[in-house]
Design a protein around this motif. Structure first.
Motif, PDB file in Angstrom:
ATOM      1  N   SER A  16     -28.459  91.240  10.404  1.00 24.13           N
ATOM      2  CA  SER A  16     -28.781  89.869  10.758  1.00 24.13           C
ATOM      3  C   SER A  16     -29.651  90.192  12.027  1.00 24.13           C
ATOM      4  CB  SER A  16     -27.849  89.104  10.982  1.00 24.13           C
ATOM      5  OG  SER A  16     -26.789  89.434  12.012  1.00 24.13           O
ATOM      6  N   ASP A  17     -30.253  89.345  12.603  1.00 26.77           N
ATOM      7  CA  ASP A  17     -30.994  88.930  13.808  1.00 26.77           C
ATOM      8  C   ASP A  17     -30.060  88.891  14.965  1.00 26.77           C
ATOM      9  OD1 ASP A  17     -33.271  89.743  12.288  1.00 26.77           O
ATOM     10  OD2 ASP A  17     -33.961  87.784  12.056  1.00 26.77           O
ATOM     11  N   ARG A  18     -28.686  88.433  14.686  1.00 32.54           N
ATOM     12  CA  ARG A  18     -28.098  88.142  15.887  1.00 32.54           C
ATOM     13  C   ARG A  18     -27.539  89.351  16.669  1.00 32.54           C
ATOM     14  NH1 ARG A  18     -23.089  84.505  13.617  1.00 32.54           N
ATOM     15  NH2 ARG A  18     -22.908  86.703  13.149  1.00 32.54           N
ATOM     16  N   THR A  19     -27.366  89.226  17.664  1.00 25.03           N
ATOM     17  CA  THR A  19     -27.049  90.174  18.644  1.00 25.03           C
ATOM     18  C   THR A  19     -25.398  89.987  18.814  1.00 25.03           C
ATOM     19  OG1 THR A  19     -27.555  89.219  20.696  1.00 25.03           O
ATOM     20  CG2 THR A  19     -29.078  90.779  19.592  1.00 25.03           C
ATOM     21  N   ARG A  20     -24.839  91.002  18.863  1.00 29.00           N
ATOM     22  CA  ARG A  20     -23.347  90.919  19.148  1.00 29.00           C
ATOM     23  C   ARG A  20     -23.073  91.081  20.802  1.00 29.00           C
ATOM     24  NH1 ARG A  20     -19.710  94.047  14.605  1.00 29.00           N
ATOM     25  NH2 ARG A  20     -19.200  92.256  13.355  1.00 29.00           N
TER      26      ARG A  20
END
Length: 142
Positions: A16-20
């Motif tokens: 996904s494009d989300r960053t942790r």
């Protein structure tokens, strides 16, 4: 039966494009404390006249259970709650080995010596206490 709208959804198997968010440095050290406590709980705690006495027969089980509490602290996303878990783990892992040494000291200094499990659990408690303080403060500095 599934609805047509539910069956038309696509599953994305790519990243996904989300960053942790990055892990707090104290959580990384808490992993080491958990490993020390969980392994040390089953190793010999005391040698009496050269015969090893395992911690699993008594207080080692308690420290192992609190090690699982420390593992939960590593995995949860809330730093203050994780600090509470780490503080409980450190309290148990500092008090029980100290109690064990005090209990053995009642019989004098001859014929016994601390085992590797006792030392590992105590040191794991010290590291967990440091991690609990850093998680509670919220400082990200190493």
């Amino acid at each position: 039966m599934s609805s047509p709208a539910a069956s038309s959804r696509r599953v994305n198997l790519a990243g996904s494009d989300r960053t942790r968010p990055a892990w707090h440095p104290a959580r990384k050290r808490l992993i080491g404390a958990v490993v020390l406590v969980m392994l040390g709980s089953f190793l010999p705690w005391v040698y009496l006249v050269g015969i090893p006495v395992s911690g699993a027969g008594g207080p080692g089980l308690w420290t192992f259970y609190t090690g699982t509490l420390g593992l939960a602290a590593v995995l949860m996303p809330w730093p203050r709650v994780a600090a509470g878990h780490a503080a409980v783990m450190s309290a148990v892992c500092l008090v029980l080995p100290s109690w064990q040494i005090g209990h053995v000291l009642q019989y004098g200094f001859g014929g016994w010596m601390p085992g590797p499990g006792l030392v590992m659990v105590f040191f794991g408690g010290v590291v967990a206490l440091q991690c609990a303080w850093r998680l509670f403060r919220g400082s990200d500095s190493e």
